[in-house]
Structure formats: structure tokens, C-alpha cells
Enzyme design. Sequence first.
Site, mmCIF file in Angstrom:
data_model
loop_
_atom_site.group_PDB
_atom_site.id
_atom_site.type_symbol
_atom_site.label_atom_id
_atom_site.label_comp_id
_atom_site.label_asym_id
_atom_site.label_seq_id
_atom_site.Cartn_x
_atom_site.Cartn_y
_atom_site.Cartn_z
ATOM 1 N N HIS A 70 -8.537 0.862 13.609
ATOM 2 C CA HIS A 70 -9.016 1.587 12.410
ATOM 3 C C HIS A 70 -7.856 2.202 11.625
ATOM 4 C CE1 HIS A 70 -13.362 1.528 13.540
ATOM 5 N NE2 HIS A 70 -12.876 1.503 14.758
ATOM 6 N N ASN A 143 -19.859 2.933 13.356
ATOM 7 C CA ASN A 143 -19.439 1.705 12.688
ATOM 8 C C ASN A 143 -20.552 1.214 11.775
ATOM 9 O OD1 ASN A 143 -16.880 1.384 13.814
ATOM 10 N ND2 ASN A 143 -17.591 0.097 15.488
ATOM 11 N N HIS A 334 -13.390 12.610 17.044
ATOM 12 C CA HIS A 334 -13.554 12.520 18.499
ATOM 13 C C HIS A 334 -15.055 12.557 18.802
ATOM 14 C CE1 HIS A 334 -13.349 13.013 22.682
ATOM 15 N NE2 HIS A 334 -12.932 14.255 22.794
HETATM 16 FE FE1 HDD Z 1 -13.202 3.844 18.516
HETATM 17 C C1 HDD Z 1 -10.950 5.062 16.326
HETATM 18 C C2 HDD Z 1 -15.614 3.805 16.056
HETATM 19 C C3 HDD Z 1 -15.359 2.248 20.669
HETATM 20 C C4 HDD Z 1 -11.004 4.253 21.045
HETATM 21 N N1 HDD Z 1 -13.267 4.326 16.576
HETATM 22 C C5 HDD Z 1 -12.226 4.821 15.843
HETATM 23 C C6 HDD Z 1 -12.645 5.045 14.500
HETATM 24 C C7 HDD Z 1 -13.962 4.687 14.421
HETATM 25 C C8 HDD Z 1 -14.358 4.235 15.737
HETATM 26 C C9 HDD Z 1 -14.844 4.728 13.202
HETATM 27 C C10 HDD Z 1 -11.766 5.551 13.372
HETATM 28 C C11 HDD Z 1 -11.910 7.035 13.194
HETATM 29 C C12 HDD Z 1 -11.077 7.490 12.029
HETATM 30 O O1 HDD Z 1 -11.429 7.125 10.898
HETATM 31 O O2 HDD Z 1 -10.098 8.170 12.264
HETATM 32 N N2 HDD Z 1 -15.073 3.095 18.376
HETATM 33 C C13 HDD Z 1 -15.938 3.278 17.311
HETATM 34 C C14 HDD Z 1 -17.253 2.838 17.688
HETATM 35 C C15 HDD Z 1 -17.179 2.380 18.977
HETATM 36 C C16 HDD Z 1 -15.814 2.565 19.417
HETATM 37 C C17 HDD Z 1 -18.474 2.894 16.799
HETATM 38 C C18 HDD Z 1 -18.250 1.833 19.862
HETATM 39 C C19 HDD Z 1 -19.482 2.184 19.813
HETATM 40 N N3 HDD Z 1 -13.173 3.306 20.484
HETATM 41 C C20 HDD Z 1 -14.172 2.693 21.186
HETATM 42 C C21 HDD Z 1 -13.804 2.611 22.578
HETATM 43 C C22 HDD Z 1 -12.566 3.201 22.708
HETATM 44 C C23 HDD Z 1 -12.194 3.623 21.376
HETATM 45 C C24 HDD Z 1 -14.651 2.002 23.667
HETATM 46 C C25 HDD Z 1 -11.721 3.408 23.915
HETATM 47 C C26 HDD Z 1 -12.168 3.482 25.117
HETATM 48 N N4 HDD Z 1 -11.271 4.464 18.648
HETATM 49 C C27 HDD Z 1 -10.583 4.595 19.795
HETATM 50 C C28 HDD Z 1 -9.233 5.233 19.602
HETATM 51 C C29 HDD Z 1 -9.222 5.511 18.070
HETATM 52 C C30 HDD Z 1 -10.556 4.957 17.622
HETATM 53 C C31 HDD Z 1 -8.103 4.483 20.177
HETATM 54 C C32 HDD Z 1 -8.022 4.991 17.277
HETATM 55 C C33 HDD Z 1 -7.625 6.102 16.353
HETATM 56 C C34 HDD Z 1 -8.437 7.230 16.760
HETATM 57 O O3 HDD Z 1 -9.236 6.890 17.808
HETATM 58 O O4 HDD Z 1 -8.417 8.339 16.264
HETATM 59 O O5 HDD Z 1 -9.147 6.374 20.344
#
Ligand code: HDD
Length: 695
Positions: A70, A143, A334
Site C-alpha cells: 500500500h 480494502n 492499525h
Molecule cells: Fe494490511 C497496510 C488493508 C492484511 C500488514 N493494509 C495496509 C493498508 C491497508 C491494508 C488499507 C494501508 C493503510 C494505509 O493507508 O496506511 N491488509 C489490509 C486488509 C487486509 C490486510 C483489508 C486483509 C483483510 N495486512 C494484512 C495482513 C498483514 C498486513 C495479513 C500482515 C500480517 N498491511 C500490513 C502492513 C501495512 C499494511 C505491513 C503496510 C504499511 C502499514 O501496514 O502501515 O503492516
Amino acid sequence: MADAKHRQLDDDRAVDPASHPLTTDQGTVVDHTDDSLTAGDRGPTLLEDFHFREKLTRFDHERIPERVVHARGAGAYGYFEPYASCGAFTRAAFLSDPGQRTPVFVRFSTVQGPRGSADTVRDVRGFATKFYTSEGNFDLVGNNFPVFFIQDGIKFPDFVHAVKPEPDNEIPTGASAHDTLWDFVSLQPETLHAIMWLMSDRAIPRSYRMMQGFGVHTFRLIAADGRATFAKFHWKPKLGVHSLVWDEAQECQGRDPDFNRRDLWEAIEAGEYPEYELGVQLIPEDDEFAFDFDLLDPTKIVPEEQVPVQPIGRMVLNRNPENFFAETEQVAFHVGNVVPGIDFTNDPLLQARLFSYLDTQLLRLGGPNFAQLPVNRPLAPVNTNQRDGFHQSRIHRGTSYTENSLGGGCPVVGGAGAAAFTHHAEKVEGAKIRRRSESFQDHHSQAALFWNSMADWEQRHIVEAFRFELGKVGAVMVRERTVQELGKVDHDLAAGVAKGLGLPEPPRSAAGDHKHASPALSQTRLRGPGSIRTRKIAVLVADGVDTAQVTAVRDALAGHGALVEAIAPQDGTVAGADGERHAVDRALPTVASVLYDAVLVPGGGEGNAPVADDGAAIRFVRDAYRHGKAIGAVGGGVRMLAALGLGTADGDGGVRTEHGVVADPATGPVREAFTDAFVEAIAAHRHPERPDGRF
Ligand code: HDD
């Protein structure tokens, strides 16, 4: 306009640049910033030049790590207000009072590409909302698909490594059409349902203002009496759900890589505030096992026909950020940021996320104090015993341990009358095991449900998307394995994909062989109110154009809230048939049909369309036709369309509409019947029924 969050940010805004001369970081006024301090005219630069050193050092340190997923996004502030009290199922204060507006910040994003990648790639879109509630921040990190690619967060690094560019050459940027992703997909059938969404037009939204959002997981809402209800969150855009078509999306990547970001920004600047309705599907705890899938499985939807979505409030985005880095880049979401009344379930994907988001911010934002950054700061008072660390910007007073007597026992834990968060006392027991639950094993039924729910043209787009993606995969065994898997979703789907890849038709399989559908999933049901508000319409003009026609249509469309632009072979003005000069909004070489929702071809007095011989204009009209967009033609414009084979010049002289091509051959004043029909054709968004179009 100046809500509580906006006012809070006043304390954080840097000095008005117009109010003071240029200074160093220490506030010393700088006398000169264009030449470094040197020993003599052509001599070496002096170390004592503190302004030079500071300027370069600060520049060298401007970048922070981009989000691991993202990375590319666009954000906006706004507010949320509930329609009525939700007290029957949640004690959350921000959902209790219909008069109460809670400030929000929303960030939309793509997933795969880096910060500088194009907007209109085939990808999931993030839809993350931070509610600055009176009880602390609640982040709904969703999402635009209601399902995810994997069931357990321990697979997230595998999935992301597969979808990110190839490890050796870092190709492709912002795209899933490459070997490692499809290798992963073909070996992990749990991805199939989300992959169906990814291959559908949902993965190329026309606008962030025109896509749904989903919380994905089943959450728990907790009422004041402690009663829990399972809940799925849905955002529905007021303008309806609309998509690009793939050919168009690809061209947009070059014509305007910022297509979605620009659209959001411009709409808000123009006062056309994007609006979304928040809805919940509520499932009583007693019904936890009433479905033929597991509510804890994030690769499953709860069909809306089974559990309707209840609208509970609306969100309006009405303010653009003032500084992209400070706000859109530094915002830290978060899933674990919840408020009393909203709780988790044991969905293993959600549980992993509860770890990952805090962890990633520590690296990305350089330490543990990122919640103090202006965009992240809650409106609720913050009173913790957390101390120190990089970038601490608060001056904490008093002791920082519990129990204490020297600090008067403060901060008090669970203060009297305060709405403290209490974890739902779910009963759990069992042996420690590393095993996917049996109830998570059906990977094909809902992928088939999605396929069955699509209109013919949506199915065609899905087959074409698979052909495109797999056609970019070099490893033949990966292509073959994927087609085998698709055979377990639907035979016609797999056969259609196989044909495009030159592979044999896979054998029929019983796995996803059912005819169930969820009509609510088709975009044909989600077009919204049929309004053309904020739609961009191009009017192709040149010297000699019938300006009375242009003005009449322009006024009519603008009256419906559309944005109309006069586009000519050159910038400046054109000479109208009325002898006056008329302003041009854009020159043809700087635009393209893919940046507009519809096109109007006016005539020129008694003659043909003035742009009839212009190559760029011809391409413009042809592209609009191929992409299923509404086309209007008046007077001589009808002749141009006929010459291009996109309509006929014959007829009884009345207004004709065929597959979204609206023609009025009359050369006099524009008739109301024409503008009405043109508005209707634009409101339909696309015309998939075009016989010889490639929509
Ligand atoms: Fe995630 C970012 C949505 C599964 C780990 N995620 C991130 C963002 C969105 C989502 C919208 C961007 C937020 C922003 O604009 O700063 N993610 C989802 C959805 C998921 C999902 C809807 C499943 C239902 N994500 C998911 C899993 C993991 C992560 C299973 C790890 C175990 N996601 C992350 C992250 C991020 C992230 C690595 C990258 C940047 C951040 O968090 O701030 O932690």
C-alpha cells in the site's frame, strides 16, 4: 468546516511562509541561499557554512521507508455521522448519537506498486479510515474487495513476496501479471476467491469516489450490557460503483499516472465531496455456525441476500491534506486501534494483522512516538505511562509507573465513569496446534459464487483478464496449473482461459459445480443513482463549430453537475460559426478519451463536424466507442460518426439512441430530447451491449 481535528492541527501547522523571512532550523534568518560560502571567488566551500550543511543534510534525510504494501496512496479528511443510535448492538460512543460528527482521515491506496507507481493498475485498493472518536482512534483498515488472498497471516510475507516484482529484475511495477504471483496462486487454492475479484473490473475502479470498501474480517460489536454480535463492515459510495475497462486503465497509466489521486483531489477542491454509506451485516452469536463456511475465514463473504447490509451512517470527505508527507504519508493505521464497543474475532488473518501494523510503523516512522504525529494524534486525551524513545515531542510530568503513591496514584486506571475498553470474555480452549481448521477447506464454492453472479460482460472481462495475466507468465507449468484450478471454479471460465493460452480444455470438475449466485455482487446492480455529477465530458471543437449547439449541451450537462471541457486541436480559442471566438479548455495533444467519461461531437453550421478530419479527434471518438462510453453527436457530428462506422446518418430526423450513441441530426437549436437522452446514456456509465465494440 473547522472540525475538532482541523482545530487541533492548528497547533501543528508550521509558520505561515509569508509571515517571516527564510531561517535555519534554529530560527536564525538566512541572508543568502543560492551560493555556498567559499574561500575566494573560485575557491573551496567552507565547512563553517552552517546553512549549506543544514540544507544538504536535511535534504539527504528527506526519505523514509515506503509502506511495504500500500505504498502509493491518496488521503482526505472528512467526517462520519450515524443515522441513528446503534446502541442496540454496540456501545461505541461515535455510533450512538445521530447528531454527532466524528472527524475522519481516509487513505486510499494500491497494494503492489511503489510510491511512484501508476494509479490505474490492476490491483486491490486499500480503503483505510481513521475515526478520531471521543473514546480514542478507531481504524477501519479495509480494502475494496470483501475477501483476502490468504486465510492465515503467517502466509502474508509469502503472498506479498510472490505478488511484488520478480526478485532479480524488479519487474513488473504495479502489476500482478508475472510468474511468481501465479506460481503462488496455482499452488494455494485459498487465493482463488480473491483472485476472481482481482481479475474482475473491481480491480480497476474509475474513481476512489466510486468504489466500495470492506472491513473484510468478521468483527464483534459489543453492546453496553456486554452482549456480542458478529459484524461485517461495508462502505457504499453514493455515486455508485464504477470501473474502467482494462485497455483504458492501461492507457491511463501513461496519459495520467495520477488519475485516481487527481480525481479525488479535484472533486474535493471543487466542493463535490465524496460520500460513502457505512453499513453492517449483523450476525447474532448464536448463528455463528449457521453458514456453510466459517465466519472466521477471511476468504469468504456473507452473501447480502442471506444477511442484508444495514446502513448505519455516512461519511463525507471534505478537505484535502495540506502537506502530503506530513499527513498522507505519515498517517499510521492499525487494525488494533479499536474503541469500546468494537472487538476482534479469532480470524487468523486478523490476529496476525494485530501484530503487524504497530510493528511496521516502528520502522517506517522511526520509533515508538508516531502516535504524536499530527495526523495520528487522537482527539481523546492521551494519558499513558509510556515514555521517551526517538522523537518524543511531549513533556510528560509526574511518575510513570503503576501503582504509585508519589504521583497521587495517577493516572488512575479505568477511571470512575470512564468508558474503558474491556476485552470480550470469549471462552476458548483447545490443544496448541499448527493446523488449518477443517472449516476453512472449501476454496472453490465462493469463487464459483462470484463467477455465477457476474453479468455476461463481467464474465467476459474476467476471462480476458486471466488471459492477459497468464499470457505474461513465462512458466508453462504455472499457466497449466492455474487453468486446472480454474476448472474447479467453473468449466466455462477455465475453458475460455485455456483457449486464449493455447492450452487444452481442462476436464470437468465437481468442486465448484453449483449454480448459486449472489446478485448483489454484480456491478450492474451497483450503478447507483444514475446521476452524472462530476462526470467529465469532452466536447470536440475546432474553427467553424456551431457554438450555439455547444453552449446548449454544455449548459444542460453542467446543470446536472457534470464537468464539461472544450477540446480543440490547439489551445487558446476557436472561431465559432457565430463569428465569435470561444475559449478552449484543453488542446487535443494533451488529453485523451481515457481521461473522460463521455464525448460530444458538435457540428459546424450546415457542414460536417469541424474535427472530422483531425486524426487525434478521430482516435478520441473511436476510443470512447471501444471503451463503451456515451457518445453524443449533433448536426454535422452525426455525419462524422457515420463516416467512422459508429452510427448511421439515415433515419427520420429524430433523436436516436443506439448502444449509448445518441445522435440528433438536426442542425438547428439542440433539442431537449437529445440532451435528456445524452444525460441518460452518460449516467449508464458504460454500454457493454455495443455489438462491434471491444468493451
Ligand atoms: Fe494490511 C497496510 C488493508 C492484511 C500488514 N493494509 C495496509 C493498508 C491497508 C491494508 C488499507 C494501508 C493503510 C494505509 O493507508 O496506511 N491488509 C489490509 C486488509 C487486509 C490486510 C483489508 C486483509 C483483510 N495486512 C494484512 C495482513 C498483514 C498486513 C495479513 C500482515 C500480517 N498491511 C500490513 C502492513 C501495512 C499494511 C505491513 C503496510 C504499511 C502499514 O501496514 O502501515 O503492516
